[in-house]
Design an enzyme around this catalytic site. Sequence first.
Site, PDB file in Angstrom:
ATOM      1  N   ASN A 148       6.690   6.884  -3.292  1.00 22.24           N
ATOM      2  CA  ASN A 148       7.043   6.372  -2.416  1.00 22.24           C
ATOM      3  C   ASN A 148       7.214   5.493  -1.963  1.00 22.24           C
ATOM      4  O   ASN A 148       7.398   4.579  -2.871  1.00 22.24           O
ATOM      5  CB  ASN A 148       5.003   6.151  -2.028  1.00 22.24           C
ATOM      6  CG  ASN A 148       4.791   6.392  -0.532  1.00 22.24           C
ATOM      7  OD1 ASN A 148       5.345   7.721   0.040  1.00 22.24           O
ATOM      8  ND2 ASN A 148       4.486   5.346  -0.203  1.00 22.24           N
ATOM      9  N   GLU A 149       8.445   5.363  -0.753  1.00 22.27           N
ATOM     10  CA  GLU A 149       8.318   4.014  -0.017  1.00 22.27           C
ATOM     11  C   GLU A 149       9.784   3.214  -2.235  1.00 22.27           C
ATOM     12  O   GLU A 149       8.812   1.792  -2.406  1.00 22.27           O
ATOM     13  CB  GLU A 149       7.987   2.606   0.441  1.00 22.27           C
ATOM     14  CG  GLU A 149       7.441   3.519   1.792  1.00 22.27           C
ATOM     15  CD  GLU A 149       7.048   2.460   2.379  1.00 22.27           C
ATOM     16  OE1 GLU A 149       6.785   1.935   2.355  1.00 22.27           O
ATOM     17  OE2 GLU A 149       6.625   2.877   3.394  1.00 22.27           O
ATOM     18  N   GLU A 307       6.219   8.082   8.281  1.00 22.21           N
ATOM     19  CA  GLU A 307       5.014   7.226   7.922  1.00 22.21           C
ATOM     20  C   GLU A 307       6.074   6.049   9.401  1.00 22.21           C
ATOM     21  O   GLU A 307       6.347   5.635   9.891  1.00 22.21           O
ATOM     22  CB  GLU A 307       5.037   6.382   7.151  1.00 22.21           C
ATOM     23  CG  GLU A 307       4.244   6.849   6.037  1.00 22.21           C
ATOM     24  CD  GLU A 307       4.215   5.827   4.957  1.00 22.21           C
ATOM     25  OE1 GLU A 307       4.033   4.438   5.205  1.00 22.21           O
ATOM     26  OE2 GLU A 307       4.473   6.019   3.466  1.00 22.21           O
ATOM     27  N   TRP A 315      -1.057  -5.547   7.558  1.00 19.29           N
ATOM     28  CA  TRP A 315      -0.396  -5.822   6.479  1.00 19.29           C
ATOM     29  C   TRP A 315      -0.052  -7.445   7.170  1.00 19.29           C
ATOM     30  O   TRP A 315       1.156  -7.999   6.799  1.00 19.29           O
ATOM     31  CB  TRP A 315       0.208  -5.219   5.738  1.00 19.29           C
ATOM     32  CG  TRP A 315       0.987  -4.587   6.545  1.00 19.29           C
ATOM     33  CD1 TRP A 315       1.012  -3.455   6.254  1.00 19.29           C
ATOM     34  CD2 TRP A 315       2.436  -4.980   7.466  1.00 19.29           C
ATOM     35  NE1 TRP A 315       2.090  -2.428   6.995  1.00 19.29           N
ATOM     36  CE2 TRP A 315       2.586  -3.158   7.503  1.00 19.29           C
ATOM     37  CE3 TRP A 315       3.332  -5.309   7.479  1.00 19.29           C
ATOM     38  CZ2 TRP A 315       4.227  -2.685   8.194  1.00 19.29           C
ATOM     39  CZ3 TRP A 315       4.516  -5.088   8.431  1.00 19.29           C
ATOM     40  CH2 TRP A 315       4.646  -4.226   8.631  1.00 19.29           C
ATOM     41  N   GLU A 355      -6.336  -1.339   2.626  1.00 19.79           N
ATOM     42  CA  GLU A 355      -5.684  -0.971   3.717  1.00 19.79           C
ATOM     43  C   GLU A 355      -7.206  -0.304   4.743  1.00 19.79           C
ATOM     44  O   GLU A 355      -7.091   0.496   5.679  1.00 19.79           O
ATOM     45  CB  GLU A 355      -4.624  -0.517   3.596  1.00 19.79           C
ATOM     46  CG  GLU A 355      -3.464  -0.623   2.322  1.00 19.79           C
ATOM     47  CD  GLU A 355      -2.170   0.676   2.716  1.00 19.79           C
ATOM     48  OE1 GLU A 355      -1.445   0.055   2.761  1.00 19.79           O
ATOM     49  OE2 GLU A 355      -2.919   1.726   2.331  1.00 19.79           O
ATOM     50  N   LYS A 356      -8.478  -0.903   4.145  1.00 13.65           N
ATOM     51  CA  LYS A 356      -9.424  -0.555   5.073  1.00 13.65           C
ATOM     52  C   LYS A 356      -9.823  -0.161   7.031  1.00 13.65           C
ATOM     53  O   LYS A 356      -9.932   0.042   7.129  1.00 13.65           O
ATOM     54  CB  LYS A 356     -10.710  -0.252   4.793  1.00 13.65           C
ATOM     55  CG  LYS A 356     -10.690  -1.631   4.564  1.00 13.65           C
ATOM     56  CD  LYS A 356     -12.209  -2.025   4.074  1.00 13.65           C
ATOM     57  CE  LYS A 356     -12.840  -3.826   3.473  1.00 13.65           C
ATOM     58  NZ  LYS A 356     -12.017  -3.648   2.805  1.00 13.65           N
ATOM     59  N   PHE A 357      -8.476  -1.624   7.138  1.00 10.79           N
ATOM     60  CA  PHE A 357      -8.196  -1.781   8.428  1.00 10.79           C
ATOM     61  C   PHE A 357      -7.405  -2.325   9.341  1.00 10.79           C
ATOM     62  O   PHE A 357      -6.822  -1.575  10.353  1.00 10.79           O
ATOM     63  CB  PHE A 357      -8.333  -3.401   9.218  1.00 10.79           C
ATOM     64  CG  PHE A 357     -10.318  -3.794   7.987  1.00 10.79           C
ATOM     65  CD1 PHE A 357     -11.132  -3.061   9.179  1.00 10.79           C
ATOM     66  CD2 PHE A 357     -10.677  -4.430   7.046  1.00 10.79           C
ATOM     67  CE1 PHE A 357     -12.617  -3.584   8.925  1.00 10.79           C
ATOM     68  CE2 PHE A 357     -11.611  -5.049   7.290  1.00 10.79           C
ATOM     69  CZ  PHE A 357     -13.027  -4.319   8.134  1.00 10.79           C
TER      70      PHE A 357
HETATM   71  C1  GAL Z   1       3.815   2.087   4.017  1.00 14.86           C
HETATM   72  C2  GAL Z   1       3.067   2.867   2.557  1.00 14.86           C
HETATM   73  C3  GAL Z   1       2.276   2.840   3.064  1.00 14.86           C
HETATM   74  C4  GAL Z   1       1.160   2.271   3.444  1.00 14.86           C
HETATM   75  C5  GAL Z   1       1.795   1.802   5.610  1.00 14.86           C
HETATM   76  C6  GAL Z   1       0.782   0.888   5.099  1.00 14.86           C
HETATM   77  O1  GAL Z   1       4.529   0.678   3.465  1.00 14.86           O
HETATM   78  O2  GAL Z   1       3.986   3.785   2.141  1.00 14.86           O
HETATM   79  O3  GAL Z   1       1.014   3.508   1.693  1.00 14.86           O
HETATM   80  O4  GAL Z   1       0.841   1.697   2.354  1.00 14.86           O
HETATM   81  O5  GAL Z   1       2.443   0.735   4.324  1.00 14.86           O
HETATM   82  O6  GAL Z   1       1.852   0.401   6.461  1.00 14.86           O
END
Ligand code: GAL
Length: 652
Positions: A148-149, A307, A315, A355-357
Amino acid sequence: MTLPFDGIALGCDYNPEQWPRSVWPEDIALMQEAGVGFVTLGVFSWAKLAPTPDTWDFGWFDEIVGLLHEGGIAIDMATATAAPPPWLTAAHPEILTVDAAGHTLWPGSRQSWCPSSPVFRTYALELVRTMAQRYGDHPAVRLWHVSNELGCHNGRCWCDVSAAAFRVWLSDRYGDIEKLNDAWGTAFWSQHYTSFEEVLPPRITPAVPNPTHELDFARFSSDELLDYHRAERDVLRDVSPDVPITTNFMVSSHQSEQDYFAWAPDMDVVSQDHYLDHRLPHIHAEQAFTDDLTRGVAGGEPWLLMESATSAVNWQPVNLAKRPGELLLDSLQHVARGADGVAFFQWRASRAGGEKFHSALVPHAGRDSVKFREVVELGAALKKIGDVAGSRVRADVAVLWDWNAWWACDLGSHPSGELHYIDAVHRWHSAVTDLGATADVVHPESDLSGYKLVVVPTLYLVSDAVAPALQAVADRGGHVLVTYFSGIVDEADHIRLGGYPGAFRELLGVRSEEFAPLAPGAGVTLDDGSHADLWTELLTTTDASVVASYADGPLPGTPAITRNGTAWYVATRLDEQATAALAERIATEAGVTRAGSPGVEVVRRGEYLFVLNRTNADVAVPATGTELLSGTSCNGTVTVVAGAAAVVQEGT
Ligand code: GAL
């Protein structure tokens, strides 16, 4: 590049391991209600699939794969290798990454693995093979999703294992240590190496590090993760040859560690993750730029948005929510610029964890929410425009972009620490798109023959091939616009001597002897009344004519903007207004096709015309055909109300 899903698919990351089994049937039912066409499954499932070093637990995963299949939802199957479980990092702490200061980055989040680690690779490839054997011919599995990424959080590692791999890479690149010494200019500061064994990764040093050392480490780090991708891909091809393979890219303004032009040829499908970055001044201009660059990476072919966010992320310093209507507009912006699928992180907002928010398709509030209703509307809208899939964006303008140039331009000890490549490229890309033109963002060595205008913003590092290619554009009457601090060095970051802008002196008919960057906050006025900042230089013309000169600042009376026929040079950073005015002048002379107006984005994709109206007023745009979202026909104009979008299939 045909995507393995139907129409313009709606998709999402699905992390069922975060929820009790009792939630899963409701997940499937809601996915059907929203029109979810595919899910990315298993990205962070390693610890649940391999609960101990010696056991597998696929029962729960088989069940969810079965439920999705019965529900008619396709699977983009992750290889599940992104985040190693604690039993692995506990048994093998040598797989952890180390930063440039020598600090170990400890487990407890994700992507805790060194790209060069053979130990990590052995465990990961065993998991990949097991996944491929178990699901490789399952009818629901339409795409493989490597890790992933790749490089998110672990793009560069300075550990001893990486050091050894770096030496092998260098020895392959240079063959002979003296060639490395030449390329790195090690006569400077007594840095001469007698063997590859003496070379370290560019760890923290007492004074300015060797820039070519840093540049090569950036190249190595990108190549190393690509090599890792290939290792997973080879296992997948071996076991599951009929399923295409992708890994999700991070083409963005805050992530510069992978050269995706080098990666793209290895992809069956180019997929890309994009999140609006509210730290930037023009968020939708940045999205347009990354979309156009992703399309450039994909060689102009359709790509998959793997995504994005239905609303806020978690973040950024402050995580802004999307206002009503923005989800549809933002999603259609990606489609207008070449995406054949729109997917999100993630299906259901987590109730625990870091990442709950973060927003999701199903928010904490559940199905009965504005967000879920908007998701259902989005799913319906994407269904209506399914025939857009496969069509190609048409652009008259190319903006040149190179990750190598980014790495080199943003190294330290340059004339101005205020100069950032990404800002320079954004400014000119958004000036072009604000005019209503569409730009492809492409590699400097790509085919430029079809473009009326080629924009070259701050392309500090260029190979010898670029200037002749731009000369060929100018020779056939196409316009070329080069801006300050371009053509300065070759691929080894060595100055091109004889005067700036090195590689482009002849093309532009100018010669500059010294840079005179401006102090932060200082500005200059040009004799046409426009304003600029950041950069000036002592420029003289050889063949060019002067378009505008400085009226004040360190170099009054000397040229700031010049033209040599259709080859333009802008030796300063014009403010947004002056950038827009010059872009307008050149685009008009070049005959660039334009549509739209400020806040109204109009992009043509094959026979489809996308109109995104982000203003507060209704707009009418010339179009004849069928407006697909409403199913109505338009004859001469399409009216798009404030905050809404239209997709017109022309000629129908
Ligand atoms: C991406 C990641 C995801 C999730 C997302 C949140 O970088 O692939 O798993 O964390 O960010 O914005």
